[in-house]
Design a protein around this motif. Structure first.
Motif, mmCIF file in Angstrom:
data_model
loop_
_atom_site.group_PDB
_atom_site.id
_atom_site.type_symbol
_atom_site.label_atom_id
_atom_site.label_comp_id
_atom_site.label_asym_id
_atom_site.label_seq_id
_atom_site.Cartn_x
_atom_site.Cartn_y
_atom_site.Cartn_z
ATOM 1 N N VAL A 34 -21.486 -22.784 10.940
ATOM 2 C CA VAL A 34 -22.846 -22.975 11.425
ATOM 3 C C VAL A 34 -22.772 -23.735 12.741
ATOM 4 N N ASP A 35 -23.378 -23.179 13.776
ATOM 5 C CA ASP A 35 -23.492 -23.845 15.069
ATOM 6 C C ASP A 35 -24.899 -24.408 15.194
ATOM 7 N N VAL A 36 -24.974 -25.700 15.461
ATOM 8 C CA VAL A 36 -26.257 -26.361 15.692
ATOM 9 C C VAL A 36 -26.249 -26.847 17.139
ATOM 10 N N GLU A 37 -27.169 -26.333 17.939
ATOM 11 C CA GLU A 37 -27.238 -26.678 19.352
ATOM 12 C C GLU A 37 -28.576 -27.346 19.623
ATOM 13 N N LEU A 38 -28.524 -28.425 20.425
ATOM 14 C CA LEU A 38 -29.706 -29.246 20.653
ATOM 15 C C LEU A 38 -29.848 -29.605 22.120
ATOM 16 N N LEU A 39 -31.080 -29.797 22.566
ATOM 17 C CA LEU A 39 -31.334 -30.390 23.864
ATOM 18 C C LEU A 39 -31.146 -31.890 23.701
ATOM 19 N N GLY A 40 -30.274 -32.461 24.510
ATOM 20 C CA GLY A 40 -30.010 -33.893 24.441
ATOM 21 C C GLY A 40 -28.751 -34.200 23.658
ATOM 22 N N ALA A 41 -28.470 -35.484 23.538
ATOM 23 C CA ALA A 41 -27.271 -35.947 22.845
ATOM 24 C C ALA A 41 -27.412 -35.735 21.341
ATOM 25 N N VAL A 42 -26.275 -35.546 20.691
ATOM 26 C CA VAL A 42 -26.244 -35.375 19.232
ATOM 27 C C VAL A 42 -26.050 -36.755 18.595
ATOM 28 N N MET A 55 -35.709 -28.082 21.157
ATOM 29 C CA MET A 55 -35.182 -26.797 21.477
ATOM 30 C C MET A 55 -33.888 -26.567 20.720
ATOM 31 N N PRO A 56 -33.944 -26.708 19.434
ATOM 32 C CA PRO A 56 -32.717 -26.472 18.670
ATOM 33 C C PRO A 56 -32.486 -24.984 18.387
ATOM 34 N N TYR A 57 -31.217 -24.686 18.195
ATOM 35 C CA TYR A 57 -30.786 -23.346 17.797
ATOM 36 C C TYR A 57 -29.751 -23.520 16.696
ATOM 37 N N ILE A 58 -29.934 -22.808 15.605
ATOM 38 C CA ILE A 58 -28.969 -22.818 14.511
ATOM 39 C C ILE A 58 -28.486 -21.394 14.317
ATOM 40 N N ASN A 59 -27.172 -21.199 14.390
ATOM 41 C CA ASN A 59 -26.581 -19.887 14.199
ATOM 42 C C ASN A 59 -25.629 -19.939 13.010
ATOM 43 N N LEU A 60 -25.894 -19.140 12.012
ATOM 44 C CA LEU A 60 -25.074 -19.040 10.811
ATOM 45 C C LEU A 60 -24.267 -17.755 10.856
ATOM 46 N N LYS A 61 -22.972 -17.875 10.681
ATOM 47 C CA LYS A 61 -22.095 -16.717 10.525
ATOM 48 C C LYS A 61 -21.402 -16.900 9.181
ATOM 49 N N THR A 62 -21.501 -15.886 8.310
ATOM 50 C CA THR A 62 -20.957 -16.008 6.964
ATOM 51 C C THR A 62 -20.383 -14.689 6.469
ATOM 52 N N THR A 63 -19.474 -14.798 5.524
ATOM 53 C CA THR A 63 -18.906 -13.613 4.894
ATOM 54 C C THR A 63 -19.884 -12.976 3.905
ATOM 55 N N VAL A 64 -20.871 -13.735 3.470
ATOM 56 C CA VAL A 64 -21.857 -13.246 2.504
ATOM 57 C C VAL A 64 -22.773 -12.226 3.177
ATOM 58 N N ALA A 108 -40.968 -25.961 15.162
ATOM 59 C CA ALA A 108 -41.864 -25.423 16.190
ATOM 60 C C ALA A 108 -41.112 -24.721 17.322
ATOM 61 N N TYR A 109 -39.939 -25.231 17.708
ATOM 62 C CA TYR A 109 -39.156 -24.606 18.771
ATOM 63 C C TYR A 109 -37.788 -24.140 18.285
ATOM 64 N N LEU A 110 -37.571 -24.136 16.997
ATOM 65 C CA LEU A 110 -36.276 -23.756 16.436
ATOM 66 C C LEU A 110 -36.059 -22.244 16.500
ATOM 67 N N MET A 111 -34.865 -21.862 16.963
ATOM 68 C CA MET A 111 -34.435 -20.466 16.883
ATOM 69 C C MET A 111 -33.285 -20.416 15.890
ATOM 70 N N VAL A 112 -33.305 -19.424 15.000
ATOM 71 C CA VAL A 112 -32.274 -19.265 13.974
ATOM 72 C C VAL A 112 -31.666 -17.876 14.088
ATOM 73 N N GLY A 113 -30.351 -17.812 14.019
ATOM 74 C CA GLY A 113 -29.636 -16.547 13.945
ATOM 75 C C GLY A 113 -28.821 -16.523 12.660
ATOM 76 N N ILE A 114 -28.816 -15.399 11.972
ATOM 77 C CA ILE A 114 -28.046 -15.266 10.731
ATOM 78 C C ILE A 114 -27.245 -13.978 10.805
ATOM 79 N N GLU A 115 -25.934 -14.122 10.755
ATOM 80 C CA GLU A 115 -25.034 -12.979 10.759
ATOM 81 C C GLU A 115 -24.270 -12.963 9.448
#
Length: 114
Positions: free
Chosen positions: A62-70, A1-10, A37-44
């Motif tokens: 970039v924020d990477v969020e995961l279920l469980g320990a990193v 259940m990962p989520y990756i959120n990218l925020k960039t000036t580009v 398969a369960y990845l959600m990605v946000g790009i701003e």
């Protein structure tokens, strides 16, 4: 259940969003048991960001969020992957990229928690 959120000036075109999203989908496999398969990605794109008080060059966080320990070794590999993706696809120098990792014990989806 990962989520990756990218925020960039580009300002990121739809085509580049697809390329970055696909590359993140492969890179998430740096973490054992994680896949697109369960990845959600946000790009701003087009965000206002200052790094060290300077906005003269493109920057990203970039924020990477995961279920469980990193896992530290996996996050080290993931940082390398993310920096390469952002440099290759958006022209952002790795020196202008922060990557943040957060692990969670609970993660909800589809009316329940994992």
């Amino acid at each position: 259940m990962p989520y990756i959120n990218l925020k960039t000036t580009v300002k990121v075109s739809d085509e580049k969003c697809e390329k970055v999203k696909a590359a993140f989908g492969k890179a998430i496999e740096c973490f054992p048991g994680k896949s697109e398969a369960y990845l959600m990605v946000g790009i701003e794109g087009g965000a206002k960001l200052w790094f060290r008080g300077d906005a003269s060059a493109d920057t990203a966080i970039v924020d990477v969020e995961l279920l469980g320990a990193v896992n530290s070794a996996a996050s080290e590999n993931m940082t390398k992957e993310i920096c390469a993706i952002l440099q290759n696809e958006l022209g952002i120098s790795p020196e202008r990229v922060y990557v943040k990792y957060t692990g969670y014990n609970d993660w909800g989806w589809n009316n329940r928690n994992f």
